[in-house]
Scaffold this active site. Structure first.
Site, PDB file in Angstrom:
ATOM      1  N   LYS A  28       0.844  -1.203   0.000  1.00 10.34           N
ATOM      2  CA  LYS A  28       0.000   0.000   0.000  1.00 10.34           C
ATOM      3  C   LYS A  28       0.874   1.245   0.000  1.00 10.34           C
ATOM      4  CE  LYS A  28      -3.993   1.926   2.537  1.00 10.34           C
ATOM      5  NZ  LYS A  28      -4.901   1.750   3.696  1.00 10.34           N
ATOM      6  N   SER A 103      -9.709   1.530   2.514  1.00 10.92           N
ATOM      7  CA  SER A 103      -8.858   2.324   1.649  1.00 10.92           C
ATOM      8  C   SER A 103      -7.765   1.518   0.953  1.00 10.92           C
ATOM      9  CB  SER A 103      -8.228   3.455   2.452  1.00 10.92           C
ATOM     10  OG  SER A 103      -7.385   2.939   3.467  1.00 10.92           O
ATOM     11  N   SER A 127      -9.943  -0.740   6.673  1.00  9.76           N
ATOM     12  CA  SER A 127      -9.324  -0.598   5.352  1.00  9.76           C
ATOM     13  C   SER A 127      -8.610  -1.819   4.805  1.00  9.76           C
ATOM     14  CB  SER A 127      -8.369   0.585   5.349  1.00  9.76           C
ATOM     15  OG  SER A 127      -9.123   1.756   5.189  1.00  9.76           O
TER      16      SER A 127
END
Ligand code: GLN
Length: 422
Positions: A28, A103, A127
Site C-alpha cells: 500500500k 482504503s 481498510s
C-alpha cells in the site's frame, strides 16, 4: 491487467532466500519504501521519496519477497472505496464496474487480479477487511501492537495496524509470520511469546469452536448479505462449530466515536504537510500563513480537507469535552462489550460489510452513507482487537465477506476458523 491497481510500478528485490522467496507482494502506498515514491494517494506527496524503509518492508526484503508495486489507496487512507485517490479509482477485478473497497483497494485488487501473490494494507477502521470482502480475498487486521508501524504514514495512530491480504488464509498467515513481532523503532509493538507460526494454525479444524453472533452487527445488513452470512455459519456448524447470539449494545455508537477520534488524530497528524516540512509547496512566495494554506489547498483533496476541518473542530477548546472526550468514553464501552462477549465465545462473527460493493461513483456524493458502511469494522479498531475477513460467498454475483473477531493476540484462533472457509 485490472485498472489502476498500482500508483508506482517499480520492482524492489528482496534477499535471495527466505520464507517468501519467489513470492510477489504489493505494498500500500502509505508504507515507506526507500528510494521509491510513497504518495499516500495524494497530490501533496506526489513527488515524495522516503529516505528509509518501513520495518514491514525491511522484513519483506529479508524474507526474500519481491515487491512489485505501490498500491492505490484512498487519499491518506480516508475512504471506503479507493475513489478519493488523487490517482483515480481502481476497478474491482472480482466485480468489474464496482469499487474494490478501501482504503487498501489497490492491495486487494492486486491479489484478486493475480498481479501479486500477497499484499500489505493498513486498517484504521476497516481498510484491510473492507477491500478483502469486496474483492473476494482474505484480509487480516492484527491486534493493536502486533505489527510495527514504523514507516507507515499515520492517519489515526491509536486505531491503525498494517496487515496482510492474500487469496488464501494460509498465505495471509505466512505473510503475518514475516511482519509480526516487536520492533525497537515502534514502542507500541510487542511479541506475543507463542513460538508456533501463524501458518501452522491454518488447519481448517473448527470442531468445538464456539461462535458468538452479535445481533447488532446484522441489523443494518442487506438481505442478500445476511443470507450469505448465515450460509457460511451453517457451513462452520456442519464442521463441528456451534454458534449463539450475543449482544454488543455499545456498537450503535461506534461509527460516530470512530469518526470523531479518527478525524481528530488526522487533523493533528496531517499538520506536517505544509509544503515546508513535507509536501508540495506550489512555489508560493507570499507570507508564511498564505504559503501554508496555499500548499494545503492545492495538495489535499476534498475528503481530506473535510476531515481536517471536522477533527480540528472536535479538538478545539469548548468542544473537546463535548465530542472528543465523549468518543473516548464510547470507545471504553465498546472495548468492555467485546471483552464480555468474548468471555464465552472463541470468536465473534458478522458480515464484514453490511452491503455488497458499490458501483463506481455511486457513494461519492454521500459521505455519511459511506461512513455508515463501516458499522461492522470500526468497532474492532476501537477495541484494539484482531479480525479476519474471509470470502463467504456471493449475492447477485458480488462478493460477501465474513468477519471473525477474536481476543487480543488471538490471531491463531481466527486463522484456524477462517481456514475452514478459504
Ligand atoms: N473507511 C474508514 C475511514 O475512512 C476506514 C479507513 C481506514 O481503515 N484507513 O476512516
Amino acid at each position: 491487467m485490472a485498472a489502476n491497481v498500482f500508483i508506482t510500478e517499480e520492482t524492489i528485490e528482496g534477499a535471495e532466500d527466505g520464507p517468501l522467496a519467489g513470492r510477489t507482494v504489493a505494498v500500500k502506498d502509505n508504507i515507506s519504501t526507500a528510494g521509491v515514491r510513497t504518495t499516500c494517494g495524494s497530490a501533496m506527496l506526489e513527488e515524495y521519496v522516503p529516505p528509509y524503509d518501513a520495518t514491514v518492508v525491511s522484513r519483506l526484503k529479508d524474507a526474500g519477497a519481491t515487491i512489485v508495486g505501490k498500491a492505490n489507496m484512498d487519499e491518506f487512507g480516508m475512504g471506503t472505496t479507493t475513489e478519493t485517490s488523487y490517482f483515480g479509482p481502481t476497478d474491482n477485478p472480482a466485480a468489474p464496474g464496482h469499487v474494490p473497497g478501501g482504503s487498501s483497494g489497490g492491495s486487494a485488487a492486486a491479489v484478486a487480479a493475480g498481479e501479486a501473490d500477497l499484499a500489505l494494507g493498513s486498517d484504521t477502521g476497516g481498510s484491510i477487511r473492507c477491500p478483502a470482502a469486496f474483492c473476494g480475498v482474505v484480509g487480516i487486521k492484527p491486534t493493536y501492537g502486533l505489527v510495527s508501524r514504523y514507516g507507515l504514514v499515520a492517519y489515526a495512530n491509536s486505531l491503525e495496524q498494517i496487515g496482510p491480504l492474500a487469496n488464501t488464509v494460509e498465505d495471509a498467515a505466512e505473510l503475518l509470520d514475516v511482519i509480526a513481532g516487536s520492533d525497537e523503532n515502534d514502542a507500541t509493538t510487542r511479541s506475543e511469546g507463542d513460538e508456533t507460526t501463524y501458518a501452522d494454525a491454518a488447519t481448517g479444524d473448527v470442531d468445538g469452536l464456539t461462535i458468538g453472533v452479535p445481533t447488532e452487527l446484522l441489523e443494518g445488513a442487506d438481505e442478500g448479505v445476511r443470507e450469505t452470512f448465515w450460509d457460511a455459519i451453517a457451513d462452520l456448524e456442519d464442521r463441528g462449530a456451534s454458534y449463539h447470539e450475543v449482544s454488543l449494545p455499545s456498537v450503535e455508537h461506534a461509527v460516530e466515536a470512530y469518526y470523531v477520534i479518527a478525524m481528530s488524530e488526522a487533523s493533528s497528524n496531517l499538520a506536517r504537510f505544509d509544503g515546508v516540512r513535507y509536501g508540495t509547496s506550489g512555489g508560493y512566495d507570499g507570507n508564511w500563513n498564505e504559503a501554508f494554506s496555499q500548499a494545503r489547498k492545492e495538495g489535499f483533496g476534498d475528503e481530506v480537507k473535510r476531515r481536517i476541518l471536522l477533527g480540528t473542530y472536535a479538538l478545539s477548546a469548548g468542544y473537546h469535552d463535548k465530542y472528543y472526550k465523549k468518543a473516548q468514553d464510547a470507545r471504553a464501552w465498546v472495548k468492555q462489550d467485546f471483552d464480555e462477549a468474548l468471555s464465552d465465545a472463541d470468536v465473534l462473527a458478522s458480515p464484514t460489510m453490511p452491503v455488497p460493493p458499490f458501483e463506481l461513483g455511486e457513494s461519492l456524493d454521500d459521505p455519511l452513507q459511506m461512513y455508515l458502511a463501516d458499522a461492522n469494522t470500526t468497532p474492532v479498531n476501537l477495541a484494539d482487537l484482531p479480525a479476519i475477513s474471509v470470502p463467504a460467498g456471493e449475492t447477485d454475483g458480488l462478493p460477501v465477506g465474513l468477519q471473525l473477531v477474536g481476543p487480543a493476540f488471538g490471531e491463531r484462533t481466527l486463522i484456524r476458523a477462517a481456514s475452514a472457509l478459504a
